[in-house]
Each structure stands twice: as structure tokens, then as C-alpha cells.
Design a protein around this motif. Structure first.
Motif, short mmCIF file in Angstrom:
data_model
loop_
_atom_site.label_atom_id
_atom_site.label_comp_id
_atom_site.label_asym_id
_atom_site.label_seq_id
_atom_site.Cartn_x
_atom_site.Cartn_y
_atom_site.Cartn_z
N ASP A 1 0.83 -1.20 0.00
CA ASP A 1 0.00 0.00 0.00
C ASP A 1 0.87 1.26 0.00
O ASP A 1 0.47 2.29 -0.53
CB ASP A 1 -0.94 0.00 1.21
CG ASP A 1 -2.05 -1.04 1.08
OD1 ASP A 1 -2.32 -1.49 -0.06
OD2 ASP A 1 -2.64 -1.40 2.10
N TYR B 1 3.86 0.57 -11.08
CA TYR B 1 2.74 1.40 -10.61
C TYR B 1 2.77 2.79 -11.26
O TYR B 1 1.73 3.40 -11.45
CB TYR B 1 2.75 1.54 -9.09
CG TYR B 1 2.29 0.31 -8.34
CD1 TYR B 1 1.72 -0.78 -8.99
CD2 TYR B 1 2.42 0.24 -6.96
CE1 TYR B 1 1.30 -1.90 -8.29
CE2 TYR B 1 2.00 -0.87 -6.25
CZ TYR B 1 1.44 -1.93 -6.92
OH TYR B 1 1.02 -3.03 -6.21
N LYS C 1 -1.15 -8.63 -13.75
CA LYS C 1 -1.95 -8.69 -12.51
C LYS C 1 -1.66 -7.49 -11.61
O LYS C 1 -2.57 -6.94 -11.00
CB LYS C 1 -1.67 -9.99 -11.76
CG LYS C 1 -2.28 -11.20 -12.42
CD LYS C 1 -1.92 -12.45 -11.64
CE LYS C 1 -2.42 -13.69 -12.33
NZ LYS C 1 -2.07 -14.91 -11.59
N PHE C 2 -0.38 -7.07 -11.52
CA PHE C 2 -0.04 -5.91 -10.70
C PHE C 2 -0.66 -4.64 -11.27
O PHE C 2 -1.11 -3.77 -10.52
CB PHE C 2 1.48 -5.75 -10.55
CG PHE C 2 2.07 -6.65 -9.51
CD1 PHE C 2 1.59 -6.68 -8.22
CD2 PHE C 2 3.12 -7.49 -9.84
CE1 PHE C 2 2.13 -7.51 -7.26
CE2 PHE C 2 3.67 -8.34 -8.90
CZ PHE C 2 3.18 -8.35 -7.61
N SER D 1 -4.36 -4.84 -10.41
CA SER D 1 -4.52 -4.65 -8.97
C SER D 1 -4.36 -3.18 -8.59
O SER D 1 -5.13 -2.64 -7.79
CB SER D 1 -3.50 -5.50 -8.23
OG SER D 1 -3.56 -5.26 -6.85
N TYR D 2 -3.37 -2.50 -9.17
CA TYR D 2 -3.15 -1.08 -8.88
C TYR D 2 -4.38 -0.26 -9.29
O TYR D 2 -4.87 0.56 -8.51
CB TYR D 2 -1.91 -0.57 -9.62
CG TYR D 2 -1.68 0.91 -9.38
CD1 TYR D 2 -0.98 1.34 -8.27
CD2 TYR D 2 -2.21 1.87 -10.24
CE1 TYR D 2 -0.79 2.70 -8.02
CE2 TYR D 2 -2.02 3.22 -10.01
CZ TYR D 2 -1.32 3.63 -8.91
OH TYR D 2 -1.15 4.96 -8.66
N SER E 1 -7.36 -1.25 -9.65
CA SER E 1 -8.45 -1.60 -8.75
C SER E 1 -8.35 -0.84 -7.44
O SER E 1 -9.36 -0.36 -6.91
CB SER E 1 -8.43 -3.11 -8.50
OG SER E 1 -9.44 -3.49 -7.64
N LYS E 2 -7.14 -0.68 -6.91
CA LYS E 2 -6.94 0.00 -5.63
C LYS E 2 -7.19 1.50 -5.71
O LYS E 2 -7.70 2.11 -4.77
CB LYS E 2 -5.54 -0.26 -5.11
CG LYS E 2 -5.34 -1.67 -4.61
CD LYS E 2 -3.91 -1.90 -4.19
CE LYS E 2 -3.71 -3.35 -3.78
NZ LYS E 2 -2.32 -3.65 -3.46
N LYS F 1 -14.34 -3.90 -11.40
CA LYS F 1 -13.08 -4.36 -10.82
C LYS F 1 -13.10 -5.87 -10.62
O LYS F 1 -12.15 -6.57 -10.97
CB LYS F 1 -12.82 -3.67 -9.47
CG LYS F 1 -12.39 -2.24 -9.58
CD LYS F 1 -11.82 -1.78 -8.27
CE LYS F 1 -12.78 -0.94 -7.51
NZ LYS F 1 -12.21 -0.38 -6.27
N ASP F 2 -14.19 -6.37 -10.07
CA ASP F 2 -14.31 -7.81 -9.84
C ASP F 2 -14.22 -8.60 -11.13
O ASP F 2 -13.56 -9.63 -11.20
CB ASP F 2 -15.62 -8.13 -9.11
CG ASP F 2 -15.64 -7.64 -7.67
OD1 ASP F 2 -14.55 -7.35 -7.12
OD2 ASP F 2 -16.75 -7.54 -7.10
N LEU G 1 -10.50 -8.50 -12.35
CA LEU G 1 -9.59 -9.30 -11.52
C LEU G 1 -9.90 -10.79 -11.61
O LEU G 1 -9.02 -11.63 -11.43
CB LEU G 1 -9.64 -8.81 -10.07
CG LEU G 1 -9.04 -7.43 -9.85
CD1 LEU G 1 -9.25 -6.98 -8.42
CD2 LEU G 1 -7.56 -7.40 -10.21
#
Length: 160
Positions: free
Chosen positions: A47, A66, A100-101, A104-105, A107-108, A120-121, A124
């Protein structure tokens, strides 16, 4: 990389090797991000890194996937531009993990709300479905992915 005195294949490989030995797995060559698979877990994806790269200029912080993802996300949301990331490399290079990273980023940092959460779901959870259609056994990898990009186009509708 652009600060090397000689731009040769040997100089580039040596620079990447030195950075890798010092646990710097990301390197920029201009706007291109090179990522070297460390073949171990690293504290690059916490995070803290999300906070560090969210909203920052690409060269404000050390090279990182990122930074690339944040730039792509801002272009998509603020400017309404479709985005695509080309992830290339040989088997075992970490292409699927990199994708995936990125997902995921995004999504966050994308906020909340039921519509955004639904998109998002879907993104992912798309990885196993894509793998079911595209994996193959290779000499180096028994479960080699044949995809490296997930479309983010549908997400822009969720953000309005």
C-alpha cells in the motif's frame, strides 16, 4: 539507462545486471519500462507504493510498474483515452504477474461504488478464464500464458 555513456547491447545488459543485483527490478529507457523478474517475493507492491505512485509524475519516483499503471489510469479517466499496455518477454519473464499488478493497482486507486466494484471484480477474475483459453506447455513453463493484456475499456463507463 539514457545516462549511459555508451548505448550498446553490452552496456544495457550490464546496467540491468547491476540494478538487478541491487534489487532494482524496474528500469526506464525513456517512456519504456523494463522489468526483470526477481524470482522472489519483494516489498515493491505494498500500500505504501500505491500511495507513493498515485497521482505522481512518471519520473518523480524510482521506476515502477505502478508509475506506468497510474499514468495509464489517469489518461483513461481524466482524458478519456483508451489505454493498452504491451507486455513482452520470454516464458517465465513475469508477464502475467506484471499484468496482474497493473490490474490490482487500478483496482486499488479507482475508488468505490457498486458499479466500479463490479467492473473491478470482473477484471480481476478474468485471469483464470483467459488462461483456460490460452495456456500452453513450453520447455520452460508448464502453464505458459498466451495473453498479456486485459481490456480496460469497459471500466471507463463505470467512472462516468
Amino acid at each position: 539507462m539514457v545516462l549511459l555513456s555508451k548505448i550498446t547491447e553490452d552496456a544495457i545488459v550490464e546496467n540491468l545486471r547491476k540494478r538487478y543485483m541491487d534489487d532494482y527490478i524496474f528500469t526506464y529507457i525513456g517512456p519504456v519500462l523494463i522489468s526483470v523478474n526477481p524470482f522472489k517475493q519483494m516489498a515493491y507492491f505494498t500500500d505504501r507504493e500505491v500511495e507513493l505512485y498515485q497521482g505522481a509524475a512518471q519520473y518523480e519516483n524510482p521506476p515502477h510498474i505502478y508509475a506506468l499503471a497510474d499514468n495509464m489510469y489517469r489518461n483513461m479517466v481524466i482524458d478519456g483515452e483508451n489505454q493498452c499496455v504491451i507486455i513482452s518477454g520470454e516464458s517465465g519473464a513475469g508477464k502475467t504477474v506484471g499484468a496482474k499488478f497493473i490490474m490490482s493497482y487500478i483496482s486499488k486507486v479507482s475508488g468505490g461504488g457498486p458499479k466500479v466494484q463490479q467492473v473491478k471484480d470482473i477484471i480481476l477474475k478474468s485471469n483464470p478464464l483467459l488462461e483456460a483459453f490460452g495456456n500452453a506447455k513450453t520447455v520452460r513453463n508448464n502453464n505458459s500464458s498466451r495473453f498479456v493484456c486485459t481490456a480496460l475499456r469497459g471500466m471507463e463507463a463505470a467512472w462516468g
